[in-house]
Design a protein around this motif. Structure first.
Motif, mmCIF file in Angstrom:
data_model
loop_
_atom_site.group_PDB
_atom_site.id
_atom_site.type_symbol
_atom_site.label_atom_id
_atom_site.label_comp_id
_atom_site.label_asym_id
_atom_site.label_seq_id
_atom_site.Cartn_x
_atom_site.Cartn_y
_atom_site.Cartn_z
ATOM 1 N N THR A 189 11.312 0.290 2.557
ATOM 2 C CA THR A 189 9.792 -0.368 3.096
ATOM 3 C C THR A 189 9.470 0.061 4.422
ATOM 4 O O THR A 189 10.342 0.592 5.107
ATOM 5 C CB THR A 189 10.064 -1.983 3.184
ATOM 6 N N SER A 190 8.158 0.324 4.841
ATOM 7 C CA SER A 190 7.926 0.859 6.095
ATOM 8 C C SER A 190 6.630 0.011 6.705
ATOM 9 O O SER A 190 6.119 -0.742 6.219
ATOM 10 C CB SER A 190 6.701 2.212 5.531
ATOM 11 N N TYR B 164 4.688 -1.778 1.429
ATOM 12 C CA TYR B 164 4.197 -1.857 2.741
ATOM 13 C C TYR B 164 4.867 -3.038 3.252
ATOM 14 O O TYR B 164 4.833 -4.015 2.974
ATOM 15 C CB TYR B 164 2.704 -2.247 2.599
ATOM 16 N N GLY B 165 5.562 -2.890 4.569
ATOM 17 C CA GLY B 165 6.398 -3.884 5.084
ATOM 18 C C GLY B 165 5.958 -5.481 5.924
ATOM 19 O O GLY B 165 6.761 -5.809 6.583
ATOM 20 N N LEU B 166 4.663 -5.453 5.629
ATOM 21 C CA LEU B 166 4.390 -6.804 6.406
ATOM 22 C C LEU B 166 4.830 -7.867 5.581
ATOM 23 O O LEU B 166 4.244 -8.062 4.354
ATOM 24 C CB LEU B 166 2.856 -6.956 6.520
ATOM 25 N N SER C 271 3.399 -8.751 1.631
ATOM 26 C CA SER C 271 4.282 -8.020 0.579
ATOM 27 C C SER C 271 5.567 -8.570 0.132
ATOM 28 O O SER C 271 6.537 -8.111 -0.242
ATOM 29 C CB SER C 271 4.615 -6.541 1.129
ATOM 30 N N ARG C 272 5.859 -10.129 0.390
ATOM 31 C CA ARG C 272 6.987 -10.660 0.230
ATOM 32 C C ARG C 272 7.431 -10.361 -1.249
ATOM 33 O O ARG C 272 8.650 -10.057 -1.726
ATOM 34 C CB ARG C 272 6.815 -12.090 0.486
ATOM 35 N N VAL D 24 13.995 -6.377 10.503
ATOM 36 C CA VAL D 24 15.106 -7.333 10.028
ATOM 37 C C VAL D 24 14.486 -8.466 8.717
ATOM 38 O O VAL D 24 15.393 -8.702 7.804
ATOM 39 C CB VAL D 24 15.856 -8.439 11.212
ATOM 40 N N HIS D 25 13.250 -9.072 9.041
ATOM 41 C CA HIS D 25 12.805 -9.995 7.984
ATOM 42 C C HIS D 25 12.688 -9.177 6.876
ATOM 43 O O HIS D 25 13.131 -9.569 5.736
ATOM 44 C CB HIS D 25 11.428 -10.340 8.666
ATOM 45 N N ASP D 26 12.160 -8.042 6.523
ATOM 46 C CA ASP D 26 12.299 -7.144 5.696
ATOM 47 C C ASP D 26 13.361 -7.001 5.067
ATOM 48 O O ASP D 26 13.666 -7.022 3.661
ATOM 49 C CB ASP D 26 11.645 -5.706 5.667
#
Length: 312
Positions: free
Chosen positions: A132-133, A115-117, A121-122, A291-293
């Motif tokens: 990641t989604s 989960y891409g938040l 989910s860091r 981009v953060h992910d």
């Protein structure tokens, strides 16, 4: 240098990703897939890129020349079909902005889709994740406002969410969702990743704001904790996150327009906790989050390439 490919090349969110990546010090944009615009300059469709890149759209993705692929299609099922029908190397990282893979995403180390938040989910994203989604922008805004409560098991009463959003096909003030919300189950399962016993009711009112960009959410719920304690919990939760900030005053969209920031205000009104949060839906809620992910997936400092100037 990280080599990046993008599908769904003509979409607005793709244009924003391109604008970030062409100025990212650790990324080389390898290809942008858009069969209907093959050979056209990216800058012909995405205004603001003139002089930044002279790359052209392609109809033939080169998977040997991509360490990461951003899936940006807005047609349900198209990104899943793209992954299924192409021989993408197993070590290529994939960032899904289409939501095709969101239902199978999880919050645990080693799972196939994460989960891409980033604020949630860091850890799994930096611990070897490949795929990641990205959640919907409205889900992200609501979750950023509620995650610190879930972390401290404070969701015990019904939660009422009012969201004012950008919707080009609606009149200003038009109601878009009443009581229930398409993303509600996705929000609930994300909250349960921090508070497994979460079963509070949630109601939603979503209204068109009549503007082009941005989401403003206002949430209230009964809570016994003092305002001082709540502010402390929020500060503690977001202390080591680079893009989410608490404000002593009510935030507004001009503070976050064009940036990867979320700004949150927390206050008690009687026995109710009121949380207000604002984000730029296409930047923080989509392009910059992707981009953060990517930064996290490749072990980069998470702020690299994402120190974006506000459009206020």
């Amino acid at each position: 240098m990280i080599r990046a490919g993008i599908t769904g090349g003509s979409l607005p969110v793709t244009g924003e990703i391109i604008k970030i990546l062409v100025n990212h010090p650790d990324v080389e944009l390898s290809w942008v897939l858009e069969p209907h615009a093959e050979g056209a300059l990216l800058s012909q469709i995405h205004k603001g890129l003139r002089g930044e890149t002279y790359m052209r759209f392609t109809s033939h993705p080169d998977f040997s020349n991509a360490d990461v692929i951003f899936l940006c299609s807005d047609t349900p099922g198209e990104s899943a079909e793209f992954v299924r029908n192409n021989d993408i190397p197993s070590d290529t990282k994939i960032i899904d902005l289409s939501s095709d893979f969101l239902p199978q995403s999880t919050f645990a180390d080693g799972d196939h889709w994460i989960y891409g938040l980033p604020e949630l989910s860091r850890k799994p994203l930096v611990r070897g994740a490949l795929h990641t989604s990205i959640p919907a922008a409205l889900s992200s805004a609501v979750l950023l406002a509620l995650l610190p409560l879930a972390k401290n098991d404070l969701h015990t009463s019904d939660i009422h969410v009012t969201a004012v959003v950008a919707e080009e096909n609606a009149e200003p003030g038009e109601a878009l969702a009443l009581i229930d919300l398409e993303q509600a189950d996705d929000i609930r399962r994300a909250l349960r990743s921090l508070q497994p016993g979460f079963d509070a009711g949630m109601t939603f009112m979503v209204i068109s704001g009549g503007w082009k960009r941005g989401i403003s959410v206002s949430i209230h719920t009964r809570c016994d904790a003092t305002e001082e304690r709540l502010v402390s919990l929020y500060n503690e939760f977001y202390d080591d996150h680079s893009f989410t900030f608490l404000s002593a005053s009510l935030p507004n969209l001009t503070e976050v327009a064009g940036t990867n920031k979320c700004i949150i205000n927390v206050q008690k009104v009687g026995d109710r906790l009121v949380v207000n949060a604002v984000i730029d839906d296409i930047i923080k809620g989509a392009a910059a989050m992707a981009v953060h992910d990517m930064n996290l997936l490749f072990g980069l400092q998470e702020r690299v390439g994402l120190m974006l100037k506000a459009h206020s």
